[in-house]
Scaffold this motif. Structure first.
Motif, mmCIF file in Angstrom:
data_model
loop_
_atom_site.group_PDB
_atom_site.id
_atom_site.type_symbol
_atom_site.label_atom_id
_atom_site.label_comp_id
_atom_site.label_asym_id
_atom_site.label_seq_id
_atom_site.Cartn_x
_atom_site.Cartn_y
_atom_site.Cartn_z
ATOM 1 N N HIS A 1 0.843 -1.201 0.000
ATOM 2 C CA HIS A 1 0.000 0.000 0.000
ATOM 3 C C HIS A 1 0.876 1.249 0.000
ATOM 4 O O HIS A 1 0.614 2.186 -0.756
ATOM 5 C CB HIS A 1 -0.943 0.003 1.203
ATOM 6 C CG HIS A 1 -1.966 -1.082 1.151
ATOM 7 N ND1 HIS A 1 -2.992 -1.107 0.245
ATOM 8 C CD2 HIS A 1 -2.109 -2.204 1.893
ATOM 9 C CE1 HIS A 1 -3.727 -2.175 0.425
ATOM 10 N NE2 HIS A 1 -3.213 -2.871 1.420
ATOM 11 N N GLN B 1 2.416 1.772 -3.407
ATOM 12 C CA GLN B 1 1.417 2.267 -4.354
ATOM 13 C C GLN B 1 1.221 3.771 -4.197
ATOM 14 O O GLN B 1 1.145 4.513 -5.185
ATOM 15 C CB GLN B 1 0.086 1.549 -4.167
ATOM 16 C CG GLN B 1 0.091 0.114 -4.591
ATOM 17 C CD GLN B 1 -1.225 -0.585 -4.282
ATOM 18 O OE1 GLN B 1 -2.188 0.019 -3.829
ATOM 19 N NE2 GLN B 1 -1.269 -1.873 -4.543
ATOM 20 N N ARG C 1 -6.143 0.346 -10.064
ATOM 21 C CA ARG C 1 -5.625 -0.829 -9.343
ATOM 22 C C ARG C 1 -5.856 -0.668 -7.839
ATOM 23 O O ARG C 1 -6.204 -1.629 -7.154
ATOM 24 C CB ARG C 1 -4.141 -1.011 -9.620
ATOM 25 C CG ARG C 1 -3.864 -1.553 -11.002
ATOM 26 C CD ARG C 1 -2.406 -1.811 -11.218
ATOM 27 N NE ARG C 1 -1.956 -2.897 -10.356
ATOM 28 C CZ ARG C 1 -0.695 -3.206 -10.160
ATOM 29 N NH1 ARG C 1 0.257 -2.517 -10.733
ATOM 30 N NH2 ARG C 1 -0.361 -4.216 -9.380
ATOM 31 N N ILE C 2 -5.636 0.543 -7.333
ATOM 32 C CA ILE C 2 -5.849 0.791 -5.900
ATOM 33 C C ILE C 2 -7.324 0.609 -5.560
ATOM 34 O O ILE C 2 -7.664 -0.014 -4.558
ATOM 35 C CB ILE C 2 -5.325 2.193 -5.510
ATOM 36 C CG1 ILE C 2 -3.796 2.237 -5.620
ATOM 37 C CG2 ILE C 2 -5.785 2.565 -4.106
ATOM 38 C CD1 ILE C 2 -3.190 3.622 -5.470
ATOM 39 N N SER D 1 -8.306 -3.007 -5.315
ATOM 40 C CA SER D 1 -7.732 -3.771 -4.205
ATOM 41 C C SER D 1 -8.145 -3.230 -2.842
ATOM 42 O O SER D 1 -7.590 -3.635 -1.821
ATOM 43 C CB SER D 1 -6.197 -3.802 -4.316
ATOM 44 O OG SER D 1 -5.672 -2.506 -4.139
ATOM 45 N N ALA D 2 -9.127 -2.340 -2.809
ATOM 46 C CA ALA D 2 -9.554 -1.725 -1.550
ATOM 47 C C ALA D 2 -10.624 -2.569 -0.862
ATOM 48 O O ALA D 2 -11.780 -2.172 -0.770
ATOM 49 C CB ALA D 2 -10.049 -0.303 -1.804
ATOM 50 N N GLY E 1 -6.417 -1.229 2.614
ATOM 51 C CA GLY E 1 -6.700 -0.900 1.225
ATOM 52 C C GLY E 1 -7.549 0.351 1.087
ATOM 53 O O GLY E 1 -7.331 1.178 0.199
ATOM 54 N N THR F 1 -5.392 3.342 1.803
ATOM 55 C CA THR F 1 -4.611 3.638 0.597
ATOM 56 C C THR F 1 -5.472 4.376 -0.422
ATOM 57 O O THR F 1 -5.031 5.357 -1.027
ATOM 58 C CB THR F 1 -4.051 2.339 -0.006
ATOM 59 O OG1 THR F 1 -3.234 1.699 0.968
ATOM 60 C CG2 THR F 1 -3.237 2.605 -1.256
ATOM 61 N N LEU F 2 -6.705 3.935 -0.591
ATOM 62 C CA LEU F 2 -7.615 4.584 -1.535
ATOM 63 C C LEU F 2 -7.924 6.018 -1.103
ATOM 64 O O LEU F 2 -7.958 6.926 -1.934
ATOM 65 C CB LEU F 2 -8.899 3.770 -1.671
ATOM 66 C CG LEU F 2 -9.926 4.287 -2.677
ATOM 67 C CD1 LEU F 2 -9.317 4.399 -4.081
ATOM 68 C CD2 LEU F 2 -11.146 3.374 -2.691
ATOM 69 N N ALA G 1 -4.905 8.062 -1.842
ATOM 70 C CA ALA G 1 -4.816 8.214 -3.300
ATOM 71 C C ALA G 1 -5.828 9.251 -3.781
ATOM 72 O O ALA G 1 -5.531 10.046 -4.683
ATOM 73 C CB ALA G 1 -5.041 6.872 -3.985
#
Length: 129
Positions: free
Chosen positions: A12, A15, A34-35, A38-39, A44, A47-48, A51
């Motif tokens: 994560h 990314q 992709r993020i 994969s959330a 995840g 990370t999203l 992002a």
């Protein structure tokens, strides 16, 4: 997709760092997709949310935070720092509201509490059932 099958699995954190660099040069090559895909865990979704901040997508962050509030475990301190105070507050208040809905009411000395049974009451120093 340049980040397709030949790219090794990225953590994560990796990314996010890659997205930061790619966004500066308008070359994210589907990394945000992709993020999103994969959330499925708290990490995840964190990370999203990060992002979404990097790519200036407030609706995406709001969606990630709403999903995070439904997940277990809750974000760690480090993850909470990454998503920010407002997002962390949103998650915690959603969890608090859910806890309140699952509790039963009881009264003590004229004060009303919504606590799970049995509880130790700090007002009267007794256990309530």
């Amino acid at each position: 997709d340049p980040l397709g099958a030949r790219t090794p699995h990225l953590t994560h954190r990796e990314q996010i760092e890659l997205l930061r660099i790619a966004s500066k040069h308008d070359m994210n090559y589907g990394l945000l997709s992709r993020i999103k895909n994969s959330a499925h865990t708290t990490s995840g979704l964190v990370t999203l949310a990060v992002a979404a901040d990097i790519t200036d997508a407030p609706e995406l962050k709001e969606s990630a935070v709403e999903e995070m509030a439904k997940m277990e475990p809750l974000p760690t301190l480090e993850e909470a720092q990454l998503i920010g105070l407002e997002a962390t507050y949103t998650v915690l208040m959603a969890v608090y509201d859910q806890m309140k809905r699952n509790e039963t009411s009881l009264a003590c000395n004229g004060r009303y509490f919504r606590l799970p049974n049995p509880v130790f009451c700090f007002v009267c120093a007794k256990k309530h059932h």
